[in-house]
Design a protein around this motif. Structure first.
Motif, PDB file in Angstrom:
ATOM      1  N   GLN A  85       0.839  -1.204   0.000  1.00 35.88           N
ATOM      2  CA  GLN A  85       0.000   0.000   0.000  1.00 35.88           C
ATOM      3  C   GLN A  85       0.873   1.252   0.000  1.00 35.88           C
ATOM      4  OE1 GLN A  85      -2.600  -0.980   3.466  1.00 35.88           O
ATOM      5  NE2 GLN A  85      -4.213  -0.185   2.113  1.00 35.88           N
ATOM      6  N   LYS A  86       1.899   1.246   0.842  1.00 32.98           N
ATOM      7  CA  LYS A  86       2.791   2.409   0.920  1.00 32.98           C
ATOM      8  C   LYS A  86       3.522   2.632  -0.403  1.00 32.98           C
ATOM      9  CE  LYS A  86       6.464   4.370   3.736  1.00 32.98           C
ATOM     10  NZ  LYS A  86       7.327   4.199   4.913  1.00 32.98           N
ATOM     11  N   ILE A  87       3.996   1.557  -1.009  1.00 38.44           N
ATOM     12  CA  ILE A  87       4.726   1.662  -2.280  1.00 38.44           C
ATOM     13  C   ILE A  87       3.852   2.271  -3.365  1.00 38.44           C
ATOM     14  CG2 ILE A  87       5.740   0.299  -4.170  1.00 38.44           C
ATOM     15  CD1 ILE A  87       6.757  -1.640  -1.890  1.00 38.44           C
ATOM     16  N   PHE A  88       2.580   1.899  -3.409  1.00 38.31           N
ATOM     17  CA  PHE A  88       1.690   2.357  -4.482  1.00 38.31           C
ATOM     18  C   PHE A  88       0.864   3.587  -4.112  1.00 38.31           C
ATOM     19  CE2 PHE A  88       2.779  -1.806  -6.059  1.00 38.31           C
ATOM     20  CZ  PHE A  88       2.921  -1.562  -7.420  1.00 38.31           C
ATOM     21  N   GLY A  90      -0.340   7.119  -4.054  1.00 32.33           N
ATOM     22  CA  GLY A  90      -0.139   8.218  -4.987  1.00 32.33           C
ATOM     23  C   GLY A  90       0.134   7.798  -6.413  1.00 32.33           C
ATOM     24  N   SER A  91       0.195   6.490  -6.681  1.00 29.12           N
ATOM     25  CA  SER A  91       0.475   6.014  -8.043  1.00 29.12           C
ATOM     26  C   SER A  91      -0.767   6.022  -8.921  1.00 29.12           C
ATOM     27  CB  SER A  91       1.038   4.592  -8.002  1.00 29.12           C
ATOM     28  OG  SER A  91       0.015   3.663  -7.656  1.00 29.12           O
ATOM     29  N   GLY A  92      -1.935   6.044  -8.283  1.00 33.80           N
ATOM     30  CA  GLY A  92      -3.180   5.978  -9.039  1.00 33.80           C
ATOM     31  C   GLY A  92      -3.601   4.574  -9.391  1.00 33.80           C
ATOM     32  N   ALA A 155      -7.350  11.777 -10.161  1.00 36.94           N
ATOM     33  CA  ALA A 155      -7.825  12.200  -8.839  1.00 36.94           C
ATOM     34  C   ALA A 155      -7.124  11.408  -7.738  1.00 36.94           C
ATOM     35  CB  ALA A 155      -9.346  12.027  -8.740  1.00 36.94           C
ATOM     36  N   ARG A 156      -6.956  10.092  -7.935  1.00 37.47           N
ATOM     37  CA  ARG A 156      -6.256   9.273  -6.930  1.00 37.47           C
ATOM     38  C   ARG A 156      -4.801   9.698  -6.793  1.00 37.47           C
ATOM     39  NH1 ARG A 156      -9.126   4.828  -9.475  1.00 37.47           N
ATOM     40  NH2 ARG A 156      -7.197   4.152 -10.471  1.00 37.47           N
ATOM     41  N   MET A 157      -4.174  10.029  -7.927  1.00 41.54           N
ATOM     42  CA  MET A 157      -2.770  10.464  -7.901  1.00 41.54           C
ATOM     43  C   MET A 157      -2.633  11.820  -7.214  1.00 41.54           C
ATOM     44  SD  MET A 157      -1.699   9.210 -11.719  1.00 41.54           S
ATOM     45  CE  MET A 157       0.062   9.454 -11.654  1.00 41.54           C
ATOM     46  N   THR A 158      -3.489  12.751  -7.552  1.00 41.02           N
ATOM     47  CA  THR A 158      -3.441  14.095  -6.984  1.00 41.02           C
ATOM     48  C   THR A 158      -3.679  14.063  -5.481  1.00 41.02           C
ATOM     49  OG1 THR A 158      -4.164  15.041  -9.072  1.00 41.02           O
ATOM     50  CG2 THR A 158      -4.443  16.414  -7.124  1.00 41.02           C
ATOM     51  N   GLU A 161      -3.754   9.045  -2.852  1.00 42.45           N
ATOM     52  CA  GLU A 161      -4.619   8.029  -2.236  1.00 42.45           C
ATOM     53  C   GLU A 161      -3.846   6.752  -1.927  1.00 42.45           C
ATOM     54  OE1 GLU A 161      -7.984   5.364  -4.176  1.00 42.45           O
ATOM     55  OE2 GLU A 161      -8.664   7.435  -3.876  1.00 42.45           O
ATOM     56  N   VAL A 162      -4.147   6.192  -0.762  1.00 43.94           N
ATOM     57  CA  VAL A 162      -3.596   4.902  -0.364  1.00 43.94           C
ATOM     58  C   VAL A 162      -4.503   3.825  -0.954  1.00 43.94           C
ATOM     59  CG1 VAL A 162      -3.031   3.381   1.572  1.00 43.94           C
ATOM     60  CG2 VAL A 162      -2.694   5.853   1.787  1.00 43.94           C
ATOM     61  N   PRO A 163      -3.976   2.977  -1.839  1.00 40.98           N
ATOM     62  CA  PRO A 163      -4.840   1.979  -2.462  1.00 40.98           C
ATOM     63  C   PRO A 163      -5.212   0.876  -1.468  1.00 40.98           C
ATOM     64  CG  PRO A 163      -2.573   1.685  -3.161  1.00 40.98           C
ATOM     65  CD  PRO A 163      -2.612   2.920  -2.311  1.00 40.98           C
ATOM     66  N   ALA A 164      -6.372   0.282  -1.698  1.00 36.06           N
ATOM     67  CA  ALA A 164      -6.837  -0.814  -0.840  1.00 36.06           C
ATOM     68  C   ALA A 164      -7.699  -1.756  -1.644  1.00 36.06           C
ATOM     69  CB  ALA A 164      -7.629  -0.255   0.348  1.00 36.06           C
TER      70      ALA A 164
END
Length: 166
Positions: A85-88, A90-92, A155-158, A161-164
């Motif tokens: 999660q941390k690695i990705f 802000g990656s979108g 929007a996720r990149m801007t 966002e922490v992906p889940a």
């Protein structure tokens, strides 16, 4: 040498040739890599390099819209899940849960490249779906309306966002 860039020639070439929807597999040391796969074997000792190290580098070199992995990562290996999660962040990229069998079968056989790490831990196998830069392809000046998926990724990149997994 290229400072701040991948120096492994085969890995640099594989990343440079990615197109939209190409699949990159990053796997643990025991993953059953298909015989005819474009295999880049980075693992040379238990834990070296770690799958997390490879993911960190690759995320800095290319855009990915999806990350597929076995749902057991979230359910049974929370430390790996938190690290990924941390690695990705802000990656979108969207996280997609699947089965280990689907990773070994479907994704491994469709992958443009399979990168084997030295990781000795369960479920440390990831299928990354390459994408284009959602900001470069749909600029405000282009007059082209971006597809909803690109708007959502931007929007996720801007928002970093922490992906889940859903």
């Amino acid at each position: 040498m290229r400072p701040g860039r991948i120096i492994h020639p085969a890995l640099a070439e594989a990343i440079a040739t990615l197109g939209h929807t190409d699949i990159v597999m990053v796997t643990d040391a025991g993953f059953p890599i298909p015989q005819d796969a474009n295999r880049i074997d980075l693992g040379f000792w238990e834990g070296i390099p770690d799958v997390r190290d490879i993911l960190r580098v690759i995320v800095g070199e290319a855009f990915f819209e999806e990350v597929h992995f076995a749902t057991e990562v979230r359910d049974c290996h929370p430390s790996l899940y938190a690290d990924v999660q941390k690695i990705f962040t802000g990656s979108g990229a969207a996280f997609k849960g699947t089965t280990h069998e689907t990773l070994c079968g479907d994704f491994a056989h469709r992958a443009k490249v399979v990168i084997r790490s030295g990781s000795f831990e369960p479920w440390a196998n990831f299928a990354l779906v390459a994408s284009t830069d959602p900001f470069a392809w749909f600029t405000a000046n282009s007059g082209v309306k971006p597809l909803p998926a690109y708007v959502e990724r931007r929007a996720r990149m801007t928002a970093k966002e922490v992906p889940a997994l859903g």
